[in-house]
Design a protein around this motif. Structure first.
Motif, PDB file in Angstrom:
ATOM      1  N   VAL A 142      -0.907  12.289   1.935  1.00 56.46           N
ATOM      2  CA  VAL A 142      -1.397  10.910   1.829  1.00 56.46           C
ATOM      3  C   VAL A 142      -0.666   9.986   2.799  1.00 56.46           C
ATOM      4  CG1 VAL A 142      -1.584   8.907   0.270  1.00 56.46           C
ATOM      5  CG2 VAL A 142      -2.074  11.216  -0.584  1.00 56.46           C
ATOM      6  N   GLY A 143      -1.432   9.172   3.513  1.00 55.75           N
ATOM      7  CA  GLY A 143      -0.853   8.115   4.336  1.00 55.75           C
ATOM      8  C   GLY A 143      -0.843   6.806   3.564  1.00 55.75           C
ATOM      9  N   TYR A 144       0.150   5.985   3.823  1.00 62.27           N
ATOM     10  CA  TYR A 144       0.200   4.640   3.222  1.00 62.27           C
ATOM     11  C   TYR A 144       0.887   3.721   4.222  1.00 62.27           C
ATOM     12  CZ  TYR A 144       4.836   6.487   1.792  1.00 62.27           C
ATOM     13  OH  TYR A 144       6.088   7.073   1.774  1.00 62.27           O
ATOM     14  N   ASP A 145       0.703   2.429   4.057  1.00 60.52           N
ATOM     15  CA  ASP A 145       1.249   1.453   5.016  1.00 60.52           C
ATOM     16  C   ASP A 145       2.730   1.223   4.780  1.00 60.52           C
ATOM     17  OD1 ASP A 145      -0.901   0.736   6.732  1.00 60.52           O
ATOM     18  OD2 ASP A 145      -1.833  -0.339   5.071  1.00 60.52           O
ATOM     19  N   ILE A 146       3.552   1.865   5.622  1.00 60.47           N
ATOM     20  CA  ILE A 146       4.994   1.705   5.482  1.00 60.47           C
ATOM     21  C   ILE A 146       5.409   0.296   5.916  1.00 60.47           C
ATOM     22  CG2 ILE A 146       5.548   4.156   5.671  1.00 60.47           C
ATOM     23  CD1 ILE A 146       6.125   3.738   8.653  1.00 60.47           C
ATOM     24  N   ALA A 147       6.621  -0.086   5.494  1.00 59.38           N
ATOM     25  CA  ALA A 147       7.168  -1.397   5.868  1.00 59.38           C
ATOM     26  C   ALA A 147       7.499  -1.397   7.366  1.00 59.38           C
ATOM     27  CB  ALA A 147       8.423  -1.676   5.051  1.00 59.38           C
ATOM     28  N   PRO A 148       7.441  -2.553   8.018  1.00 60.98           N
ATOM     29  CA  PRO A 148       7.203  -3.884   7.446  1.00 60.98           C
ATOM     30  C   PRO A 148       5.726  -4.216   7.229  1.00 60.98           C
ATOM     31  CG  PRO A 148       7.685  -4.087   9.780  1.00 60.98           C
ATOM     32  CD  PRO A 148       7.805  -2.631   9.448  1.00 60.98           C
ATOM     33  N   LYS A 149       4.799  -3.366   7.727  1.00 61.20           N
ATOM     34  CA  LYS A 149       3.381  -3.700   7.536  1.00 61.20           C
ATOM     35  C   LYS A 149       3.028  -3.725   6.048  1.00 61.20           C
ATOM     36  CE  LYS A 149      -1.351  -2.555   8.775  1.00 61.20           C
ATOM     37  NZ  LYS A 149      -2.310  -1.520   9.236  1.00 61.20           N
ATOM     38  N   GLY A 150       3.482  -2.690   5.331  1.00 60.85           N
ATOM     39  CA  GLY A 150       3.193  -2.617   3.904  1.00 60.85           C
ATOM     40  C   GLY A 150       4.386  -3.076   3.090  1.00 60.85           C
ATOM     41  N   ASN A 151       4.140  -3.747   1.964  1.00 61.32           N
ATOM     42  CA  ASN A 151       5.232  -4.055   1.042  1.00 61.32           C
ATOM     43  C   ASN A 151       5.149  -3.103  -0.154  1.00 61.32           C
ATOM     44  OD1 ASN A 151       3.327  -5.059  -0.831  1.00 61.32           O
ATOM     45  ND2 ASN A 151       3.449  -7.107   0.067  1.00 61.32           N
ATOM     46  N   MET A 152       6.118  -3.186  -1.054  1.00 58.00           N
ATOM     47  CA  MET A 152       6.204  -2.210  -2.147  1.00 58.00           C
ATOM     48  C   MET A 152       4.964  -2.240  -3.048  1.00 58.00           C
ATOM     49  SD  MET A 152       7.992   0.275  -3.215  1.00 58.00           S
ATOM     50  CE  MET A 152       9.599   0.112  -2.446  1.00 58.00           C
ATOM     51  N   ASP A 153       4.496  -3.422  -3.415  1.00 57.30           N
ATOM     52  CA  ASP A 153       3.300  -3.511  -4.274  1.00 57.30           C
ATOM     53  C   ASP A 153       2.098  -2.847  -3.600  1.00 57.30           C
ATOM     54  OD1 ASP A 153       4.452  -4.894  -6.444  1.00 57.30           O
ATOM     55  OD2 ASP A 153       4.185  -6.832  -5.455  1.00 57.30           O
ATOM     56  N   LEU A 154       1.942  -3.075  -2.299  1.00 55.05           N
ATOM     57  CA  LEU A 154       0.811  -2.489  -1.578  1.00 55.05           C
ATOM     58  C   LEU A 154       0.920  -0.966  -1.543  1.00 55.05           C
ATOM     59  CD1 LEU A 154      -1.772  -2.737   0.190  1.00 55.05           C
ATOM     60  CD2 LEU A 154      -0.259  -2.776   2.174  1.00 55.05           C
ATOM     61  N   MET A 155       2.096  -0.443  -1.209  1.00 51.52           N
ATOM     62  CA  MET A 155       2.259   1.017  -1.123  1.00 51.52           C
ATOM     63  C   MET A 155       1.950   1.693  -2.458  1.00 51.52           C
ATOM     64  SD  MET A 155       5.546   1.554   1.384  1.00 51.52           S
ATOM     65  CE  MET A 155       6.375  -0.021   1.459  1.00 51.52           C
ATOM     66  N   VAL A 156       2.444   1.088  -3.540  1.00 54.35           N
ATOM     67  CA  VAL A 156       2.183   1.656  -4.871  1.00 54.35           C
ATOM     68  C   VAL A 156       0.684   1.631  -5.170  1.00 54.35           C
ATOM     69  CG1 VAL A 156       2.540   1.278  -7.356  1.00 54.35           C
ATOM     70  CG2 VAL A 156       4.490   1.203  -5.784  1.00 54.35           C
ATOM     71  N   SER A 157       0.039   0.517  -4.860  1.00 49.75           N
ATOM     72  CA  SER A 157      -1.416   0.404  -5.051  1.00 49.75           C
ATOM     73  C   SER A 157      -2.150   1.452  -4.202  1.00 49.75           C
ATOM     74  CB  SER A 157      -1.866  -1.013  -4.681  1.00 49.75           C
ATOM     75  OG  SER A 157      -3.245  -1.044  -4.440  1.00 49.75           O
ATOM     76  N   GLN A 158      -1.710   1.647  -2.966  1.00 46.65           N
ATOM     77  CA  GLN A 158      -2.374   2.598  -2.076  1.00 46.65           C
ATOM     78  C   GLN A 158      -2.282   4.033  -2.607  1.00 46.65           C
ATOM     79  OE1 GLN A 158      -0.426   1.516   1.659  1.00 46.65           O
ATOM     80  NE2 GLN A 158      -2.328   0.610   2.409  1.00 46.65           N
ATOM     81  N   VAL A 159      -1.091   4.458  -3.009  1.00 45.45           N
ATOM     82  CA  VAL A 159      -0.991   5.848  -3.466  1.00 45.45           C
ATOM     83  C   VAL A 159      -1.778   6.054  -4.757  1.00 45.45           C
ATOM     84  CG1 VAL A 159       1.151   6.367  -2.228  1.00 45.45           C
ATOM     85  CG2 VAL A 159       1.289   5.531  -4.572  1.00 45.45           C
ATOM     86  N   ARG A 160      -1.819   5.054  -5.600  1.00 40.51           N
ATOM     87  CA  ARG A 160      -2.639   5.173  -6.824  1.00 40.51           C
ATOM     88  C   ARG A 160      -4.117   5.324  -6.468  1.00 40.51           C
ATOM     89  NH1 ARG A 160       0.705   0.535 -10.299  1.00 40.51           N
ATOM     90  NH2 ARG A 160       2.116   2.040 -11.324  1.00 40.51           N
TER      91      ARG A 160
END
Length: 293
Positions: free
Chosen positions: A113-131
């Motif tokens: 799975v890919g997700y938006d790492i920081a600084p582009k992604g913040n923690m709330d976004l990454m958690v939402s993405q993997v879910r």
């Protein structure tokens, strides 16, 4: 051992710098070797499997996954979702297919799975993405015989957050049979004042709501049928080892099906790199859990 709240900033930084604890090579070299090992393993996996690369699970550029499919007609295929590490700011799905190498001939599908790492992604976004990635996988592969999740380091944190999801807000409630959480962080508060948080910019409130250690009641509601393996490397730092041991104890005290694996002769990086090997203890444990040993 001193509680993290009593540690100096320098000591906290040292405890949460996994590369400084490897006995194999220098901090810089162990990270370079880690990236090289993951890339080489992923290239091998791409040669062995049928692949579907950059499959979108959402609208954003970073919301894509890579699927490694065995060359078999069997429908009895378990599926493992892998969430990469890199302290939420490094690595990607592109070097995260390595664990498919020993699983492909056993008829196991692997999804990186890919997700938006920081600084582009913040923690709330990454958690939402993997879910959302897990929901998408279930919708696309409804015929699989069992769903498993594996994460390393920051990916183990994200996998624990997946297990702690209130699925009532989603269209589907995935039944995850097994989870391998390898050298993870389950309480984010200690890293708030360290270099790790510089690109993440988490506040205490964000850290608390994204700490799996705070969400065990929800995990019990959502994932009570899941066998959770909390794995930690012998040569992880004392703080990393403590994170795993305390999370394991909390799950155990909640009556969950959880095992602690203290993996000898490994450090924070080799403990996951070795998943490329079919004879490795954690690989064998995963195959046994899926009834594929």
């Amino acid at each position: 051992m001193t509680h993290w709240t009593k540690m100096s900033k320098d000591e906290l930084e040292r405890q949460y710098s996994p590369s400084r604890w490897s006995h194999r090579m220098s901090a810089d070299d162990v990270i370079k070797a880690h990236v090289k090992a993951l890339k080489e393993g992923t290239e091998r996996a791409r040669g062995l499997a049928q692949t579907l690369l950059n499959v979108p699970y959402g609208q954003e550029d970073g919301e894509k996954l890579d699927v490694y499919i065995p060359r078999t007609n069997s429908l009895d295929m378990p599926l493992v979702i892998y969430l990469h590490g890199g302290y939420w700011q490094f690595l990607s799905k592109d070097e995260s297919g390595f664990m498919a190498v020993p699983l492909i001939d056993k008829g196991v599908v692997v999804v990186a799975v890919g997700y938006d790492i920081a600084p582009k992604g913040n923690m709330d976004l990454m958690v939402s993405q993997v879910r959302r990635s897990v929901v998408s996988v279930i919708q696309q592969y409804s015929h699989i015989s069992g769903l498993y999740i594996c994460g390393h380091s920051a990916g183990a944190h994200l996998a624990a957050m997946v297990l702690s999801t209130d699925w009532s807000q989603y269209s589907i409630a995935p039944q995850i049979k097994g989870a391998f959480l390898i050298s993870g962080i389950y309480d984010l508060l200690p890293i708030l004042s360290t270099y790790v948080n510089e690109p993440l910019k988490m506040t205490e409130e964000v850290a608390l709501r994204n700490s799996p250690s705070q969400l065990v009641p929800q995990l019990k509601l959502s994932s009570s049928g899941c066998h959770v393996v909390v794995a930690v490397a012998e040569n992880d730092s004392p703080e990393f080892r403590k994170q795993s041991e305390e999370y394991y104890k909390t799950l155990q005290e909640s009556g969950l099906n959880v095992t602690l694996e203290d993996v000898p002769n490994t450090d924070h990086f080799s403990v996951v790199e070795l998943l490329v090997d079919g004879e490795y203890h954690l690989t064998k444990l995963l195959l046994k859990m899926m009834g594929k040993s």
